[in-house]
Design an enzyme around this catalytic site. Structure first.
Site, PDB file in Angstrom:
ATOM      1  N   GLU A 274      -9.427  -1.465   5.439  1.00  0.00           N
ATOM      2  CA  GLU A 274     -10.057  -1.132   6.711  1.00  0.00           C
ATOM      3  C   GLU A 274     -11.296  -2.019   6.917  1.00  0.00           C
ATOM      4  O   GLU A 274     -11.783  -2.644   5.966  1.00  0.00           O
ATOM      5  CB  GLU A 274     -10.460   0.354   6.697  1.00  0.00           C
ATOM      6  CG  GLU A 274      -9.298   1.321   6.507  1.00  0.00           C
ATOM      7  CD  GLU A 274      -8.447   1.503   7.775  1.00  0.00           C
ATOM      8  OE1 GLU A 274      -8.341   0.558   8.575  1.00  0.00           O
ATOM      9  OE2 GLU A 274      -7.873   2.598   7.955  1.00  0.00           O
TER      10      GLU A 274
ATOM     11  N   ASP B 285       0.837  -1.197   0.000  1.00  0.00           N
ATOM     12  CA  ASP B 285       0.000   0.000   0.000  1.00  0.00           C
ATOM     13  C   ASP B 285       0.873   1.249   0.000  1.00  0.00           C
ATOM     14  O   ASP B 285       2.086   1.174   0.202  1.00  0.00           O
ATOM     15  CB  ASP B 285      -0.952   0.004   1.212  1.00  0.00           C
ATOM     16  CG  ASP B 285      -0.254  -0.393   2.524  1.00  0.00           C
ATOM     17  OD1 ASP B 285       0.987  -0.377   2.564  1.00  0.00           O
ATOM     18  OD2 ASP B 285      -0.943  -0.708   3.497  1.00  0.00           O
TER      19      ASP B 285
HETATM   20  C1  GLP Z   1      -0.550   0.208   8.608  1.00  0.00           C
HETATM   21  C2  GLP Z   1      -0.033  -0.537   7.393  1.00  0.00           C
HETATM   22  C3  GLP Z   1      -0.213  -2.024   7.576  1.00  0.00           C
HETATM   23  C4  GLP Z   1       0.405  -2.433   8.921  1.00  0.00           C
HETATM   24  C5  GLP Z   1      -0.301  -1.722  10.041  1.00  0.00           C
HETATM   25  C6  GLP Z   1       0.218  -2.099  11.417  1.00  0.00           C
HETATM   26  O1  GLP Z   1      -1.920   0.240   8.602  1.00  0.00           O
HETATM   27  N1  GLP Z   1      -0.678  -0.132   6.191  1.00  0.00           N
HETATM   28  O2  GLP Z   1       0.410  -2.711   6.502  1.00  0.00           O
HETATM   29  O3  GLP Z   1       0.269  -3.807   9.062  1.00  0.00           O
HETATM   30  O4  GLP Z   1      -0.119  -0.330   9.835  1.00  0.00           O
HETATM   31  O5  GLP Z   1       1.333  -1.321  11.732  1.00  0.00           O
HETATM   32  P1  GLP Z   1       2.344  -1.649  12.917  1.00  0.00           P
HETATM   33  O6  GLP Z   1       3.154  -2.800  12.471  1.00  0.00           O
HETATM   34  O7  GLP Z   1       3.154  -0.389  13.060  1.00  0.00           O
HETATM   35  O8  GLP Z   1       1.529  -1.952  14.115  1.00  0.00           O
END
Ligand code: GLP
Length: 284
Positions: A142, A66
């Protein structure tokens, strides 16, 4: 779905790094699907160490899950720039083999279609690394995202903007016209500001992600325990997009003790792992 409970974040990072290294050593032209966020960063650090010992990543191709919309190409908060600095530049993957949706596109529909075509032309993703949002989102799908969705634009929830705000501190500084020479003490007082996080993103869809040959979802910490319990043991629902992994023939969930804490069958998952016979497939 295979669930592997590790003692801590570092053990999870090493296990996933082993899996990626084995794949790249066997098939140097492997196509990796990569995530950003804080969770996989220890895995990338581990992979950088392995490349110093001679593993050649130069023929590997990468597709990001993304990207934020509307950021300039040199913005440090772009996921593409994060993965370049954390992993692909240090291990020597040529930049033309590292793909992310174009943040500056003026034609979103076309960009999404072409991104899907690029993945297909590369032969599909061999291994997709995933993190998970605390509400169970994967990539930026989402809650209530269609489980059959393809690459498209999404509007972030407030929670996701909050959770991503830390990565936007540099922009916050710029917007407040702070000099880059600002001292560490002042820097440490900056509060994450969700308003700095773009409202819109381009994300691979859940249907796109499910086409990867192997999915590895990595999660650490108690703030992920509800999402992990729902993903592994809950009903399949678009309210928890990661539950779509239950429909994938080869999905592995690697969780530390805290993220695993709400799994009802945790003893069973650990017993399966301990009792593996040599004929059973292993994550690596
Ligand atoms: C964002 C990214 C996701 C990721 C998520 C969790 O939403 N687009 O790909 O998995 O954050 O992030 P973190 O690993 O910092 O908790």
């Amino acid at each position: 779905m295979e669930v592997i409970v590790v003692d801590n974040e570092q053990d999870g990072a090493e296990l996933v790094a082993d899996t990626i290294c084995n794949l790249v050593a066997k098939a140097p032209t492997t196509v990796l699907g990569l995530a950003t966020g804080s969770t996989p960063s220890a895995t990338y650090a581990e992979l950088c160490k392995r490349s110093e010992f001679g593993l050649d990543f130069s023929r590997t191709t990468v597709f990001m899950l993304d990207e934020f919309l509307g950021l300039e190409p040199d913005d440090d908060s772009l996921y593409l720039n994060s993965i370049r600095s954390w992993f692909t530049d240090p291990v020597g993957i040529p930049r033309e083999q590292v793909h992310a949706p174009d943040s500056c596109t003026q034609d979103i529909a076309r960009e999404c279609k072409e991104y899907e075509e690029k993945i297909r032309a590369a032969g599909g993703v061999d291994l997709q690394l995933l993190g998970i949002g605390r509400d169970g989102h994967i990539a930026f799908n989402e809650p209530t995202s269609s489980l059959g969705s393809r690459t498209r634009v999404k509007t972030l929830t407030d929670q996701s903007r909050w959770d991503n705000a830390e990565g936007f501190n540099a922009r916050q500084a710029a917007s407040q016209a702070l000099a880059s020479s600002i001292d560490e003490e002042t820097r440490s007082t900056w509060q994450p500001d969700p308003e700095q996080v773009p409202l819109h993103v381009i994300t691979q869809g859940i249907g796109t992600i499910l086409e990867a040959k192997h999915l590895i979802l990595l999660a650490n910490g108690s703030h992920k325990s509800d999402a992990i319990a729902a993903t592994v043991e809950g009903p399949i629902t678009s309210m928890v997009p990661a539950t779509a992994l239950q429909m994938h023939p080869h999905a592995t969930v690697v969780v530390d003790q805290q993220a695993a804490a709400k799994l009802q069958l945790i003893d069973y998952y650990q017993a399966i792992h301990a009792a593996k016979i040599h004929l059973q497939p292993r994550i690596t």
